[in-house]
Write a protein that holds these residues in place. Structure first.
Motif, PDB file in Angstrom:
ATOM      1  N   LYS A   1       0.845  -1.208   0.000  1.00 33.64           N
ATOM      2  CA  LYS A   1       0.000   0.000   0.000  1.00 33.64           C
ATOM      3  C   LYS A   1       0.877   1.255   0.000  1.00 33.64           C
ATOM      4  O   LYS A   1       0.566   2.243  -0.649  1.00 33.64           O
ATOM      5  CB  LYS A   1      -0.909   0.033   1.231  1.00 33.64           C
ATOM      6  CG  LYS A   1      -1.759  -1.185   1.391  1.00 33.64           C
ATOM      7  CD  LYS A   1      -2.599  -1.436   0.163  1.00 33.64           C
ATOM      8  CE  LYS A   1      -3.283  -2.763   0.232  1.00 33.64           C
ATOM      9  NZ  LYS A   1      -3.472  -3.379  -1.070  1.00 33.64           N
TER      10      LYS A   1
ATOM     11  N   LYS B   1       2.211   1.691  -3.433  1.00 33.38           N
ATOM     12  CA  LYS B   1       1.198   2.112  -4.402  1.00 33.38           C
ATOM     13  C   LYS B   1       0.785   3.565  -4.214  1.00 33.38           C
ATOM     14  O   LYS B   1       0.355   4.221  -5.160  1.00 33.38           O
ATOM     15  CB  LYS B   1      -0.038   1.225  -4.260  1.00 33.38           C
ATOM     16  CG  LYS B   1       0.169  -0.167  -4.812  1.00 33.38           C
ATOM     17  CD  LYS B   1      -1.056  -1.007  -4.552  1.00 33.38           C
ATOM     18  CE  LYS B   1      -0.974  -2.321  -5.292  1.00 33.38           C
ATOM     19  NZ  LYS B   1      -2.251  -3.018  -5.257  1.00 33.38           N
TER      20      LYS B   1
ATOM     21  N   ASN C   1      -7.575  -3.540   3.223  1.00 30.25           N
ATOM     22  CA  ASN C   1      -6.295  -2.954   3.647  1.00 30.25           C
ATOM     23  C   ASN C   1      -6.077  -1.618   2.947  1.00 30.25           C
ATOM     24  O   ASN C   1      -5.536  -0.672   3.515  1.00 30.25           O
ATOM     25  CB  ASN C   1      -5.127  -3.878   3.253  1.00 30.25           C
ATOM     26  CG  ASN C   1      -5.199  -5.216   3.944  1.00 30.25           C
ATOM     27  OD1 ASN C   1      -5.560  -5.293   5.110  1.00 30.25           O
ATOM     28  ND2 ASN C   1      -4.855  -6.282   3.227  1.00 30.25           N
TER      29      ASN C   1
ATOM     30  N   VAL D   1      -1.071 -12.013  -4.801  1.00 30.83           N
ATOM     31  CA  VAL D   1      -1.660 -11.233  -5.891  1.00 30.83           C
ATOM     32  C   VAL D   1      -3.148 -10.979  -5.608  1.00 30.83           C
ATOM     33  O   VAL D   1      -3.870 -11.896  -5.212  1.00 30.83           O
ATOM     34  CB  VAL D   1      -1.523 -11.991  -7.233  1.00 30.83           C
ATOM     35  CG1 VAL D   1      -2.182 -11.205  -8.367  1.00 30.83           C
ATOM     36  CG2 VAL D   1      -0.059 -12.262  -7.564  1.00 30.83           C
TER      37      VAL D   1
ATOM     38  N   GLY E   1      -0.775  -5.925   5.280  1.00 23.56           N
ATOM     39  CA  GLY E   1      -2.159  -6.400   5.416  1.00 23.56           C
ATOM     40  C   GLY E   1      -2.511  -6.901   6.798  1.00 23.56           C
ATOM     41  O   GLY E   1      -3.581  -7.490   6.997  1.00 23.56           O
TER      42      GLY E   1
HETATM   43  C1  PLP Z   1      -1.527  -7.366   2.062  1.00 27.45           C
HETATM   44  C2  PLP Z   1      -1.728  -7.432   0.597  1.00 27.45           C
HETATM   45  N1  PLP Z   1      -0.899  -8.196  -0.139  1.00 27.45           N
HETATM   46  C3  PLP Z   1      -1.047  -8.306  -1.466  1.00 27.45           C
HETATM   47  C4  PLP Z   1      -2.063  -7.659  -2.124  1.00 27.45           C
HETATM   48  C5  PLP Z   1      -2.178  -7.834  -3.594  1.00 27.45           C
HETATM   49  O1  PLP Z   1      -1.759  -6.716  -4.269  1.00 27.45           O
HETATM   50  P1  PLP Z   1      -2.258  -6.392  -5.731  1.00 27.45           P
HETATM   51  O2  PLP Z   1      -3.691  -5.967  -5.607  1.00 27.45           O
HETATM   52  O3  PLP Z   1      -1.405  -5.290  -6.179  1.00 27.45           O
HETATM   53  O4  PLP Z   1      -2.135  -7.628  -6.550  1.00 27.45           O
HETATM   54  C6  PLP Z   1      -2.950  -6.842  -1.402  1.00 27.45           C
HETATM   55  C7  PLP Z   1      -4.049  -6.081  -1.963  1.00 27.45           C
HETATM   56  O5  PLP Z   1      -4.480  -5.972  -2.978  1.00 27.45           O
HETATM   57  C8  PLP Z   1      -2.779  -6.731  -0.004  1.00 27.45           C
HETATM   58  O6  PLP Z   1      -3.602  -5.979   0.753  1.00 27.45           O
END
Ligand code: PLP
Length: 310
Positions: free
Chosen positions: A42, A45, A70, A179, A289
């Motif tokens: 997060k 991003k 999250n 993912v 998360g």
């Molecule tokens: C803790 C955690 N790990 C991994 C992800 C996966 O990331 P992405 O959405 O960029 O694939 C998320 C959320 O989307 C997340 O909250």
């Protein structure tokens, strides 16, 4: 910059017995320790999205998420830190007008603490989140805003996630990550080296992700392992809870039940099954998360199940 794009997290080796037996090495990149609220992916991003929102002169961030998201908490926290108002469009309107239920939900209550305003919408409306008419309705109601998409994934997010791997990480043969929307793994793929293999573990069912990741990447040194979603998004089993609690006890690294717990269950299971040759150096990314544990525990408590130890 409010958040630092070049922040580096450390890699921690874990030596569970089955890992030693397989003759491989497993390290965890502790991105979960980047920031207490804006944790893991997060943080990555939001760094450039916040910069872009400032550059555009916006004063409000609007984003989307489920009641345990999250991303919602991280956006609320980052918004507060960077001086933005924040609006969270929440999937499902069961909690609309129910202030008590909102404050009993640990995710929403944290968002409220950071000053986020909610717009609860039906699941049907939520599916329209990319439609212009729906966005316009939100603009009519809330005024102008900078839109951070669901899960935070856009070009700026990928640019941020390209900072997860550093030059020092070229020693690893395999990089593993959870993912969701595909943004995090896309950034990792873009900064991985050709000799490295990137393996993604989707936390939800469905093969649409491959196309999403191909949109943001050009190399093909990656694959998705669909065997460890435990029946779908936010679904858990006793086996998974037992694994998460054992992992915490033996390594002192907490895992969340939605993303990192499933990914590491998968990595350790693949190690046990001899998928990786002896000597393989594996780096698993801890994408944070951990705020989700409390919400999952309240579900488990209601069902009389074992809780995740925090
Ligand atoms: C803790 C955690 N790990 C991994 C992800 C996966 O990331 P992405 O959405 O960029 O694939 C998320 C959320 O989307 C997340 O909250």
């Amino acid at each position: 910059m409010i958040l630092e794009s070049d922040k580096i997290s450390h890699n921690q080796q874990v030596s569970l017995l089955e890992i030693q037996k397989a003759g491989v090495q497993l390290f965890i990149k502790r991105e979960d320790e980047l920031h207490p609220v804006i944790s893991g992916n997060k943080y990555r991003k939001l760094v450039y999205n916040i910069e872009e929102a400032k550059r555009q002169g916006k004063t409000t961030l609007l984003t989307f998420g489920g009641a345990y998201s999250n991303h919602l908490v991280a956006t609320a926290g980052a918004g507060k830190l960077a001086g933005f108002s924040t609006i969270g469009v929440v999937r499902g309107n069961e909690l609309k007008n129910n202030v008590k239920a909102q404050s009993e939900n640990p995710t929403l209550s944290a968002c409220l603490d950071y000053g986020m305003e909610f717009e609860f919408v039906t699941r049907e409306d939520y599916r329209k989140k990319k439609e212009n008419a729906f966005i316009q309705r939100l603009k009519d109601k809330f005024g102008d805003f900078y839109l951070v998409p669901e899960g935070g994934t856009n070009e700026w997010a990928i640019k941020g996630c390209e900072k997860i791997l550093t030059e020092e990480d070229t020693i690893y043969d395999v990089i593993c990550t959870a993912v969701g929307t595909g943004g995090t793994i896309s950034g990792i793929i873009n900064s991985s080296k050709p000799h490295q293999k990137v393996i993604g573990f989707p936390a939800l069912k469905g093969d649409f992700l491959r196309k999403e990741i191909e949109k943001y990447t050009i190399s093909d040194n990656w694959s998705l392992n669909l065997d460890y979603n435990f029946g779908g998004y936010a679904k858990v089993s006793q086996k998974l809870i037992t694994f998460i609690n054992r992992f915490k006890k033996e390594t002192n690294i907490p895992l969340d039940p939605v993303y990192t717990g499933k990914m590491l269950y998968g990595v350790v299971d693949m190690i046990k099954r001899g998928v990786f040759p002896k000597g393989t150096k594996i780096l698993a990314i801890h994408t944070g998360g951990l705020q989700g544990i409390e919400g999952m525990n309240s579900v488990l408590r209601n069902k009389g199940k074992e809780l995740i130890v925090i």
